[in-house]
Design an enzyme around this catalytic site. Structure first.
Site, PDB file in Angstrom:
ATOM      1  N   ASN A   9       0.657  -1.248   0.054  1.00  8.71           N
ATOM      2  CA  ASN A   9       0.018  -0.071   0.002  1.00  8.71           C
ATOM      3  C   ASN A   9       0.909   1.139   0.009  1.00  8.71           C
ATOM      4  OD1 ASN A   9      -1.856   2.065   0.366  1.00  8.71           O
ATOM      5  ND2 ASN A   9      -2.307   1.296   2.765  1.00  8.71           N
ATOM      6  N   TRP A  10       1.102   1.893  -1.133  1.00  6.85           N
ATOM      7  CA  TRP A  10       1.809   3.080  -1.150  1.00  6.85           C
ATOM      8  C   TRP A  10       1.208   4.385  -0.430  1.00  6.85           C
ATOM      9  CZ3 TRP A  10       4.328   3.404  -6.934  1.00  6.85           C
ATOM     10  CH2 TRP A  10       5.347   2.116  -6.834  1.00  6.85           C
ATOM     11  N   LYS A  11      -0.023   4.194  -0.066  1.00  6.18           N
ATOM     12  CA  LYS A  11      -0.584   5.468   0.397  1.00  6.18           C
ATOM     13  C   LYS A  11      -0.422   6.856  -0.588  1.00  6.18           C
ATOM     14  CE  LYS A  11      -0.064   3.354   4.609  1.00  6.18           C
ATOM     15  NZ  LYS A  11       0.014   3.417   6.175  1.00  6.18           N
ATOM     16  N   HIS A  94      -9.404   1.342   5.184  1.00  2.10           N
ATOM     17  CA  HIS A  94      -8.131   1.530   6.000  1.00  2.10           C
ATOM     18  C   HIS A  94      -8.420   2.246   7.040  1.00  2.10           C
ATOM     19  CE1 HIS A  94      -4.168   2.652   6.558  1.00  2.10           C
ATOM     20  NE2 HIS A  94      -3.535   1.622   5.987  1.00  2.10           N
ATOM     21  N   GLU A  96      -6.703   4.788   8.071  1.00  5.03           N
ATOM     22  CA  GLU A  96      -6.372   6.202   7.729  1.00  5.03           C
ATOM     23  C   GLU A  96      -7.622   6.746   7.151  1.00  5.03           C
ATOM     24  OE1 GLU A  96      -2.891   5.743   5.444  1.00  5.03           O
ATOM     25  OE2 GLU A  96      -1.933   5.123   7.197  1.00  5.03           O
ATOM     26  N   GLU A 166      -4.886  -4.746  10.882  1.00  6.65           N
ATOM     27  CA  GLU A 166      -3.896  -3.798  11.095  1.00  6.65           C
ATOM     28  C   GLU A 166      -4.004  -3.058  12.310  1.00  6.65           C
ATOM     29  OE1 GLU A 166      -2.240  -2.508   7.090  1.00  6.65           O
ATOM     30  OE2 GLU A 166      -4.079  -1.415   7.208  1.00  6.65           O
ATOM     31  N   GLY A 172       2.805   2.685  10.552  1.00  7.24           N
ATOM     32  CA  GLY A 172       3.777   3.471  10.100  1.00  7.24           C
ATOM     33  C   GLY A 172       4.471   4.087  11.436  1.00  7.24           C
ATOM     34  N   SER A 211       3.699  -1.737  10.307  1.00  8.57           N
ATOM     35  CA  SER A 211       5.072  -1.790  10.317  1.00  8.57           C
ATOM     36  C   SER A 211       5.850  -3.482   9.852  1.00  8.57           C
ATOM     37  CB  SER A 211       5.561  -1.419  11.722  1.00  8.57           C
ATOM     38  OG  SER A 211       5.291  -0.069  11.750  1.00  8.57           O
ATOM     39  N   GLY A 232       2.919  -1.125   4.175  1.00  7.55           N
ATOM     40  CA  GLY A 232       3.008   0.493   3.767  1.00  7.55           C
ATOM     41  C   GLY A 232       4.424   0.785   3.424  1.00  7.55           C
ATOM     42  N   GLY A 233       5.035   1.308   4.365  1.00  5.55           N
ATOM     43  CA  GLY A 233       6.582   2.072   4.330  1.00  5.55           C
ATOM     44  C   GLY A 233       7.460   1.138   3.632  1.00  5.55           C
TER      45      GLY A 233
HETATM   46  P1  PGA Z   1       3.026   0.389   7.512  1.00  4.90           P
HETATM   47  O1  PGA Z   1       1.354   0.585   7.040  1.00  4.90           O
HETATM   48  O2  PGA Z   1       3.445  -0.849   6.966  1.00  4.90           O
HETATM   49  O3  PGA Z   1       3.565   1.839   7.094  1.00  4.90           O
HETATM   50  O4  PGA Z   1       3.020   0.314   8.954  1.00  4.90           O
HETATM   51  C1  PGA Z   1       0.607  -0.444   6.914  1.00  4.90           C
HETATM   52  C2  PGA Z   1      -0.696  -0.111   6.227  1.00  4.90           C
HETATM   53  O5  PGA Z   1      -1.276   1.201   6.545  1.00  4.90           O
HETATM   54  O6  PGA Z   1      -1.343  -0.605   5.411  1.00  4.90           O
END
Ligand code: PGA
Length: 249
Positions: A9-11, A94, A96, A166, A172, A211, A232-233
């Site tokens: 997930n590149w956000k 998600h 966010e 998650e 993050g 993470s 994500g990251g």
């Molecule tokens: P993260 O994000 O790996 O940067 O913690 C995961 C996500 O939000 O899907």
């Protein structure tokens, strides 16, 4: 046997250059047999990604969709449009989106149904905040989010979704859930599904997110109820993402 799935997930990150770097790396990469790998870039890069990933095993995902198929919804994107760009997966709910854009369980459900209507595989994201975990409410919160959707879906639709657990406090932050903590919640989600249908519980694909990185992926993915990762990251670096995919074999 559940096929492992690694989703990046590149956000709101990435660039055309990064799309091309992934295309180049994965065109020559040898992935473990029998895993699915999905890259989920921001909308404007979907078309470039579709071309850049043509000779790779990478599939395409989107980060959200509008519940409607078309109409006067300035700024929104529908599942039908995503299908035109060979998108196969879409994130729904998600944390966010839930926190920053106030998406409710009801809205998340409408997006889930819109995805299923057009043949996209929704990845339903659920997870508790730190406050909720500290108050001992993790399972209540997670099963409320899962249950809101599952209880309203037709039995055949329940088989078509993926669930990503998650923990919000792990997203993050560099603070990953321990494999034991993650496994505990995943097992809880799976046994909850058995209340609907035992074979659904066996088939349901459960991803861990929060993470996940090249160093901790193998241990998390080795847990019996963790079938993959939502990353994500670490999905923004070709080498790290490739290493995570290797751990899923
Ligand atoms: P993260 O994000 O790996 O940067 O913690 C995961 C996500 O939000 O899907």
């Amino acid at each position: 046997m559940r096929t492992p799935l690694i989703a990046g997930n590149w956000k709101m990150n990435g660039s055309t250059a990064l799309i091309n770097a992934f295309g180049d790396t994965f065109a020559t990469a040898t992935l473990p047999a029998n895993i699915d790998v999905v890259v989920i870039p921001p909308f404007p890069y979907l078309d470039a990604a579709r071309h850049a990933f043509q000779n790779t095993p990478l599939q395409l995902g989107a980060q959200t969709l509008n519940p409607q198929h078309s109409g006067a919804h300035t700024g929104e994107i529908s599942g039908r449009m995503l299908k035109e760009f060979d998108v196969t997966y879409v994130l729904v709910g998600h944390s966010e989106r839930r926190q920053l854009y106030q998406e409710t369980d009801a809205q998340v459900f409408n997006r889930l149904v819109a995805a299923l209507d057009v043949g996209l595989t929704p990845i339903l994201c659920v997870g508790e905040t730190l406050e909720e975990r500290d108050a001992g409410r993790t399972m209540d919160v997670v099963l409320r989010q899962v249950g809101h959707a599952m209880a309203r879906l037709e039995p055949v639709q329940r088989l078509q979704i993926v669930i990503a657990y998650e923990p919000v406090w792990a997203i993050g932050t560099g603070r990953t859930a321990t494999p034991k903590q993650a496994q505990e919640v995943m097992a809880g989600i799976r046994s909850y599904q058995a209340g609907f249908d035992v074979s659904l519980a066996e088939q349901l694909k459960l991803l861990y997110g929060g993470s996940m990185n090249a160093s901790n992926a193998a241990e998390l993915l080795a847990q019996p109820d963790i079938d993959g990762g939502l990353v994500g990251g670490a999905s923004l670096k070709t080498d790290d993402f490739y290493a995570i995919c290797q751990s899923a074999g």
